[in-house]
Design a protein around this motif. Structure first.
Motif, short mmCIF file in Angstrom:
data_model
loop_
_atom_site.label_atom_id
_atom_site.label_comp_id
_atom_site.label_asym_id
_atom_site.label_seq_id
_atom_site.Cartn_x
_atom_site.Cartn_y
_atom_site.Cartn_z
N LEU A 155 0.85 -1.19 0.00
CA LEU A 155 0.00 0.00 0.00
C LEU A 155 0.89 1.24 0.00
CD1 LEU A 155 -2.65 -1.06 2.64
CD2 LEU A 155 -2.90 -1.05 0.17
N PRO A 156 0.56 2.29 -0.65
CA PRO A 156 -0.69 2.54 -1.36
C PRO A 156 -0.66 2.15 -2.82
CG PRO A 156 0.54 4.57 -1.26
CD PRO A 156 1.37 3.51 -0.54
N SER A 157 0.44 1.59 -3.32
CA SER A 157 0.55 1.31 -4.76
C SER A 157 -0.40 0.22 -5.24
CB SER A 157 1.98 0.92 -5.13
OG SER A 157 2.29 -0.37 -4.64
N GLY A 158 -0.74 -0.72 -4.36
CA GLY A 158 -1.58 -1.84 -4.76
C GLY A 158 -0.81 -2.99 -5.39
N GLU A 159 0.51 -2.86 -5.47
CA GLU A 159 1.33 -3.94 -6.00
C GLU A 159 1.14 -5.19 -5.16
OE1 GLU A 159 6.06 -5.10 -6.58
OE2 GLU A 159 5.54 -3.11 -5.86
N ALA A 160 1.09 -6.33 -5.80
CA ALA A 160 0.95 -7.60 -5.08
C ALA A 160 1.92 -8.61 -5.67
CB ALA A 160 -0.47 -8.11 -5.17
N LEU A 190 11.25 -5.66 -0.63
CA LEU A 190 10.73 -4.72 0.36
C LEU A 190 11.74 -3.65 0.73
CD1 LEU A 190 8.62 -7.01 2.72
CD2 LEU A 190 7.83 -5.48 0.91
N ALA A 191 13.00 -4.01 0.83
CA ALA A 191 14.03 -3.01 1.15
C ALA A 191 14.06 -1.92 0.09
CB ALA A 191 15.39 -3.68 1.29
N ALA A 192 13.86 -2.28 -1.17
CA ALA A 192 13.85 -1.30 -2.25
C ALA A 192 12.67 -0.33 -2.13
CB ALA A 192 13.80 -2.01 -3.60
N LEU A 193 11.60 -0.76 -1.48
CA LEU A 193 10.41 0.08 -1.30
C LEU A 193 10.51 0.98 -0.07
CD1 LEU A 193 7.68 -2.58 -2.15
CD2 LEU A 193 8.44 -0.67 -3.60
N SER A 194 11.44 0.70 0.82
CA SER A 194 11.61 1.45 2.07
C SER A 194 10.30 1.63 2.84
CB SER A 194 12.23 2.82 1.79
OG SER A 194 13.48 2.69 1.20
N PRO A 195 9.63 0.52 3.19
CA PRO A 195 8.34 0.64 3.88
C PRO A 195 8.50 1.17 5.30
CG PRO A 195 9.08 -1.63 3.93
CD PRO A 195 10.06 -0.87 3.07
N ALA A 196 7.46 1.85 5.77
CA ALA A 196 7.44 2.32 7.16
C ALA A 196 7.31 1.13 8.09
CB ALA A 196 6.29 3.30 7.37
#
Length: 65
Positions: free
Chosen positions: A4-9, A26-32
């Motif tokens: 979220l929020p991209s909706g990528e699955a 996930l590391a590339a996305l830098s999630p909170a």
């Protein structure tokens, strides 16, 4: 995984190769935060790898997923 929020699955295997892919993606996305369903120990490999790579983890009760 559902991002979220991209909706990528996407999905990965619950083995070392799959978890390495999960960490990399996930590391590339830098999630909170990364929310994982508590699955009676099947999540342990992913939790250890994600936390070991500095990603914040929240375990979620399966009844709420």
């Amino acid at each position: 995984m559902h991002v979220l929020p991209s909706g990528e699955a996407f999905s990965v295997g619950n083995d070392h190769a799959g978890v390495e892919d999960l960490v990399r993606r996930l590391a590339a996305l830098s999630p909170a935060v990364v929310g994982l369903e508590s699955t009676g120990s099947f999540e342990r490999l992913a939790v250890a790898a994600l936390a070991g790579n500095g990603l914040a983890i929240v375990m979620i009760n399966p009844a709420r997923v």
